[in-house]
Design a protein around this motif. Structure first.
Motif, PDB file in Angstrom:
ATOM      1  N   ASN A  25      27.657   4.160  51.040  1.00 14.56           N
ATOM      2  CA  ASN A  25      27.431   5.256  50.101  1.00 14.56           C
ATOM      3  C   ASN A  25      28.566   6.264  50.085  1.00 14.56           C
ATOM      4  O   ASN A  25      28.778   6.953  49.088  1.00 14.56           O
ATOM      5  CB  ASN A  25      26.123   5.967  50.478  1.00 14.56           C
ATOM      6  CG  ASN A  25      25.498   6.723  49.332  1.00 14.56           C
ATOM      7  OD1 ASN A  25      25.341   6.188  48.246  1.00 14.56           O
ATOM      8  ND2 ASN A  25      25.130   7.981  49.589  1.00 14.56           N
ATOM      9  N   TYR A  47      23.378   3.744  52.912  1.00 19.22           N
ATOM     10  CA  TYR A  47      22.233   4.300  52.191  1.00 19.22           C
ATOM     11  C   TYR A  47      21.300   3.178  51.778  1.00 19.22           C
ATOM     12  O   TYR A  47      21.738   2.160  51.215  1.00 19.22           O
ATOM     13  CB  TYR A  47      22.709   5.063  50.957  1.00 19.22           C
ATOM     14  CG  TYR A  47      21.591   5.576  50.079  1.00 19.22           C
ATOM     15  CD1 TYR A  47      20.832   6.682  50.449  1.00 19.22           C
ATOM     16  CD2 TYR A  47      21.296   4.958  48.867  1.00 19.22           C
ATOM     17  CE1 TYR A  47      19.810   7.157  49.643  1.00 19.22           C
ATOM     18  CE2 TYR A  47      20.274   5.429  48.050  1.00 19.22           C
ATOM     19  CZ  TYR A  47      19.528   6.529  48.451  1.00 19.22           C
ATOM     20  OH  TYR A  47      18.520   6.993  47.640  1.00 19.22           O
ATOM     21  N   ARG A  49      18.869   1.939  49.272  1.00 18.24           N
ATOM     22  CA  ARG A  49      18.565   2.237  47.869  1.00 18.24           C
ATOM     23  C   ARG A  49      17.258   1.615  47.397  1.00 18.24           C
ATOM     24  O   ARG A  49      16.958   1.663  46.194  1.00 18.24           O
ATOM     25  CB  ARG A  49      19.730   1.792  46.974  1.00 18.24           C
ATOM     26  CG  ARG A  49      20.023   0.314  47.007  1.00 18.24           C
ATOM     27  CD  ARG A  49      21.431   0.010  46.497  1.00 18.24           C
ATOM     28  NE  ARG A  49      21.632   0.354  45.110  1.00 18.24           N
ATOM     29  CZ  ARG A  49      21.525  -0.504  44.098  1.00 18.24           C
ATOM     30  NH1 ARG A  49      21.185  -1.768  44.330  1.00 18.24           N
ATOM     31  NH2 ARG A  49      21.749  -0.131  42.874  1.00 18.24           N
ATOM     32  N   GLY A  88      15.494   5.335  50.908  1.00 14.60           N
ATOM     33  CA  GLY A  88      16.248   6.518  50.529  1.00 14.60           C
ATOM     34  C   GLY A  88      16.907   7.215  51.700  1.00 14.60           C
ATOM     35  O   GLY A  88      17.306   8.379  51.585  1.00 14.60           O
ATOM     36  N   PHE A  90      19.720   7.726  55.020  1.00 17.42           N
ATOM     37  CA  PHE A  90      21.155   7.656  55.293  1.00 17.42           C
ATOM     38  C   PHE A  90      21.384   7.264  56.743  1.00 17.42           C
ATOM     39  O   PHE A  90      20.599   7.631  57.631  1.00 17.42           O
ATOM     40  CB  PHE A  90      21.821   9.019  55.041  1.00 17.42           C
ATOM     41  CG  PHE A  90      21.585   9.574  53.661  1.00 17.42           C
ATOM     42  CD1 PHE A  90      22.416   9.237  52.613  1.00 17.42           C
ATOM     43  CD2 PHE A  90      20.521  10.434  53.414  1.00 17.42           C
ATOM     44  CE1 PHE A  90      22.201   9.749  51.338  1.00 17.42           C
ATOM     45  CE2 PHE A  90      20.297  10.955  52.159  1.00 17.42           C
ATOM     46  CZ  PHE A  90      21.141  10.608  51.109  1.00 17.42           C
ATOM     47  N   THR A 170      26.167   9.125  42.562  1.00 16.39           N
ATOM     48  CA  THR A 170      24.849   9.528  43.049  1.00 16.39           C
ATOM     49  C   THR A 170      24.443   8.516  44.108  1.00 16.39           C
ATOM     50  O   THR A 170      24.987   7.403  44.167  1.00 16.39           O
ATOM     51  CB  THR A 170      23.801   9.554  41.915  1.00 16.39           C
ATOM     52  OG1 THR A 170      23.765   8.268  41.287  1.00 16.39           O
ATOM     53  CG2 THR A 170      24.141  10.612  40.884  1.00 16.39           C
ATOM     54  N   ASP A 171      23.505   8.862  44.953  1.00 14.84           N
ATOM     55  CA  ASP A 171      23.130   7.987  46.064  1.00 14.84           C
ATOM     56  C   ASP A 171      22.746   6.602  45.568  1.00 14.84           C
ATOM     57  O   ASP A 171      21.852   6.451  44.718  1.00 14.84           O
ATOM     58  CB  ASP A 171      21.954   8.597  46.839  1.00 14.84           C
ATOM     59  CG  ASP A 171      22.327   9.917  47.496  1.00 14.84           C
ATOM     60  OD1 ASP A 171      23.489  10.075  47.897  1.00 14.84           O
ATOM     61  OD2 ASP A 171      21.440  10.794  47.591  1.00 14.84           O
ATOM     62  N   THR A 188      29.543  14.693  52.173  1.00 15.23           N
ATOM     63  CA  THR A 188      28.160  15.084  52.478  1.00 15.23           C
ATOM     64  C   THR A 188      27.543  14.086  53.450  1.00 15.23           C
ATOM     65  O   THR A 188      26.530  13.449  53.129  1.00 15.23           O
ATOM     66  CB  THR A 188      27.315  15.141  51.196  1.00 15.23           C
ATOM     67  OG1 THR A 188      27.351  13.847  50.555  1.00 15.23           O
ATOM     68  CG2 THR A 188      27.814  16.197  50.235  1.00 15.23           C
ATOM     69  N   THR A 191      23.571  13.458  54.068  1.00 18.64           N
ATOM     70  CA  THR A 191      22.792  14.163  53.044  1.00 18.64           C
ATOM     71  C   THR A 191      23.172  13.614  51.670  1.00 18.64           C
ATOM     72  O   THR A 191      24.127  12.853  51.527  1.00 18.64           O
ATOM     73  CB  THR A 191      23.027  15.686  53.081  1.00 18.64           C
ATOM     74  OG1 THR A 191      24.423  15.954  52.834  1.00 18.64           O
ATOM     75  CG2 THR A 191      22.651  16.262  54.428  1.00 18.64           C
ATOM     76  N   THR A 192      22.451  14.046  50.661  1.00 14.10           N
ATOM     77  CA  THR A 192      22.596  13.442  49.339  1.00 14.10           C
ATOM     78  C   THR A 192      23.943  13.722  48.681  1.00 14.10           C
ATOM     79  O   THR A 192      24.521  14.802  48.853  1.00 14.10           O
ATOM     80  CB  THR A 192      21.460  13.909  48.416  1.00 14.10           C
ATOM     81  OG1 THR A 192      21.586  13.265  47.153  1.00 14.10           O
ATOM     82  CG2 THR A 192      21.482  15.426  48.231  1.00 14.10           C
ATOM     83  N   ASN A 193      24.423  12.728  47.923  1.00 11.42           N
ATOM     84  CA  ASN A 193      25.593  12.911  47.059  1.00 11.42           C
ATOM     85  C   ASN A 193      25.212  13.559  45.740  1.00 11.42           C
ATOM     86  O   ASN A 193      26.087  14.019  45.003  1.00 11.42           O
ATOM     87  CB  ASN A 193      26.247  11.560  46.748  1.00 11.42           C
ATOM     88  CG  ASN A 193      26.846  10.890  47.959  1.00 11.42           C
ATOM     89  OD1 ASN A 193      26.919  11.480  49.034  1.00 11.42           O
ATOM     90  ND2 ASN A 193      27.260   9.642  47.796  1.00 11.42           N
ATOM     91  N   ASN A 194      23.927  13.559  45.412  1.00  8.95           N
ATOM     92  CA  ASN A 194      23.461  14.024  44.109  1.00  8.95           C
ATOM     93  C   ASN A 194      23.672  15.529  43.977  1.00  8.95           C
ATOM     94  O   ASN A 194      23.213  16.303  44.821  1.00  8.95           O
ATOM     95  CB  ASN A 194      21.986  13.705  43.916  1.00  8.95           C
ATOM     96  CG  ASN A 194      21.676  12.232  44.098  1.00  8.95           C
ATOM     97  OD1 ASN A 194      22.580  11.402  44.151  1.00  8.95           O
ATOM     98  ND2 ASN A 194      20.401  11.900  44.191  1.00  8.95           N
TER      99      ASN A 194
END
Length: 567
Positions: A25, A47, A49, A88, A90, A170-171, A188, A191-194
């Motif tokens: 990710n 990640y 998905r 979802g 990481f 995005t993740d 990041t 934590t989220t890329n979003n």
């Protein structure tokens, strides 16, 4: 006869690399904020998905370098037994200094920092995902590569330890094309890329003080700064006039020299407008020296903003731009602005147009606009902010969602003569005009007829129209105009047309038009300044007669064109 026929007719998820459960990710493989901290924050993030937990015990990442056609296994990192990655979730592999690290795999220089490929495999050796880095240094020909890879070069050089990384937009976003899936932005780990909430973006920068770092933008080496353009201080290399908006402005560069990239911390889709006042300096640098900048979208640029070569004459092939962008190139010979579709990176870019920047004509502060809707782009230089005037360049693109980015690089002996991307009244928003192509064109014996609108259709544009090319010289064409698509398309083989010929527009009117000796044709469509026309669609298709075809209906044709009027 052809007109009559047409009007009459109109009344009658597996697993594996293709769709992986777990992806790479995010990866940060070279950081150099200072000599003391070099390569101490390297990491690789996995990640999940899917919507179910995945046991990744024994999964491993192989890091292989690639140069001059030779591969070398740099390192292998294996996930410990008993490791489950939640839906979802990481999983970060890196140094102990990396925030949210799950597995410490070294201290410094953990990952290869050049051209190479990271391959994620499950415990049985099945490839789940791959990321190929710095592909400009040698095209990897091995089976695991996804698309052209990440073309540009990377380094995280922030001195404040706000490191950058190659991150999926995005993740879990995965189209099996690294060039479209990743952007160069702030790291990041864990934590989220979003990132959302910035758009629509509008700033005239007057609410800050000179030297302020704009928090909406990431940077590979330096952040975007606010400046007083009239003062050669506070990150402004030389004094220039205030913009038409007045007050403060913004600048994007590394004042210590070299290159830099900046990325907006939000995504744009396939419908947006970027508009600003930008400053154009035509002062010629010494012989052999140059600088360049880009502002683009639906992609990213490399950390160093390796210099572009839009005319393919200088031999520079390392530019890492992705997506569609304006490029300003200033050399000792000329200063020129180019509108370029870089698609997924590499050297197969398309230049839609070149606008020479001439002192006293279109230099200094100018309105600069970049608009995309689906598979069409329009750029405007000069004219009135928010209006449909100025010099227009437009074309068909291979668009995709992505980021908004700025890049700058200089090769100048005197750093005080730089003019990085400098802007005021920057706006990034959704547009309401549209140009869409649909169905498929059909070639004649001389080429494939093509339709190119003169940018986006905006009310009040008296010079709007459609230009056609690829036609049989001095031939007759039939322009079909309608208010909708012909659904399903009508096979024109029913009337003696060539195989695969089809009518894709439901005709309300037709016009016979002659092509020029060069096989071109221009159709004016002046748009009145009436708000009631906003949102109105118009559909067209051009059928080109080719006497050399041995069919009763000897034609080739464009694909369908949908135009939605905006403001």
């Amino acid at each position: 006869m052809l007109t009559a026929l047409l009007l009459l007719a109109a009344t009658a998820c597996p697993q594996g690399q293709g769709n992986p459960r777990v992806v790479i990710n995010e990866v940060q493989y070279e950081d150099y904020p200072s000599a003391a901290l070099a390569n101490q924050y390297e990491f690789l993030e996995l990640y999940n998905r899917t919507n179910a937990a995945v046991d990744i015990s024994g999964w491993y990442v192989e890091g292989t370098t690639y140069a001059s056609g030779l591969t070398n296994l740099y390192a292998t990192f294996t996930v410990p037994n008993g490791t489950t990655l939640a839906a979802g979730g990481f999983y970060v592999m890196g140094s102990a200094l990396v925030p949210n690290v799950n597995q410490v795999i070294g201290t410094t220089a953990i990952l290869h920092d050049n051209a190479g490929i990271f391959v994620l495999k499950d415990s049985g050796g099945t490839i789940e995902d791959t990321v190929y880095t710095e592909a400009n240094k040698g095209i990897y020909t091995g089976a695991p590569a996804e698309g052209p890879g990440l073309w540009g070069n990377f380094r995280s050089g922030r001195t404040d330890q706000l490191f950058s990384s190659w991150s999926r937009q995005t993740d879990g976003y995965d189209t099996n094309n690294n060039g479209r899936d990743f952007i160069n932005t702030s790291a990041t780990p864990g934590t989220t890329n979003n990132r959302t909430g910035i758009l629509p973006y509008a700033d005239n920068f007057d609410g800050y003080s000179a030297g302020f770092s704009l928090p909406e933008w990431a940077g590979s080496f330096k952040e975007v700064r606010v400046i007083d353009p009239t003062v050669a201080a506070n990150f402004n290399p030389n004094a220039i006039p205030a913009s038409p908006q007045g007050g403060l402005a913004a600048i994007a560069w590394d004042e210590t020299g070299g290159g830099n990239s900046n990325q907006l911390l939000d995504m744009v889709g396939t419908n947006f407008v970027i508009e600003c006042y930008a400053y154009f300096d035509t002062t010629a640098p010494p012989v052999g020296e140059l600088d360049a900048w880009s502002i683009g979208a639906q992609g990213t640029c490399d950390s160093f903003y390796n210099l572009p070569d839009p005319e393919r004459t200088a031999g520079r092939t390392a530019n890492g731009n992705i997506g569609v962008a304006w490029i300003l190139l200033r050399t000792d010979v000329e200063t020129a602005l180019y509108l370029v579709d870089h698609n997924d990176g590499g050297t197969d870019f398309t230049v839609f147009g070149k606008i020479p920047i001439v002192a006293g004509t279109n230099d200094g502060w100018q309105r600069l606009r970049l608009q995309v809707r689906d598979n069409f782009v329009e750029g405007r230089l000069g004219g009135t902010y928010g209006a449909r005037d100025g010099t227009v360049v437009a074309g068909r693109i291979t668009g995709a969602p992505g980021g908004v980015y700025i890049g700058y690089r200089e090769f100048l002996t005197n750093n005080g003569t730089c003019r990085p991307f400098t802007c005021d009244q920057l706006s990034i928003k959704t547009g309401n005009a549209a140009v869409n192509y649909f169905e498929t064109a059909l070639a004649t014996t001389v080429g494939t007829p093509a339709a190119t609108p003169r940018g986006f259709p905006l009310i009040g544009d008296p010079n709007y129209g459609i230009d056609y090319s690829g036609l049989v010289p001095n031939s007759l064409s039939l322009l079909v105009i309608g208010g909708g698509r012909q659904t399903p398309p009508l096979p024109l083989t029913l009337f003696g047309g060539p195989p695969n010929s089809q009518l894709v527009v439901a005709p309300a009117a037709t016009v016979n038009l002659p092509a020029s000796a060069q096989g071109t044709l221009s159709v004016p469509l002046a748009l009145p300044a009436v708000n009631g026309f906003v949102g109105v669609p118009l559909y067209t298709q051009l059928l080109n007669v080719d006497p050399a075809l041995t069919f009763p209906l000897p034609i080739g044709h464009t694909d369908g064109l949908e135009i939605v009027i905006g403001n």
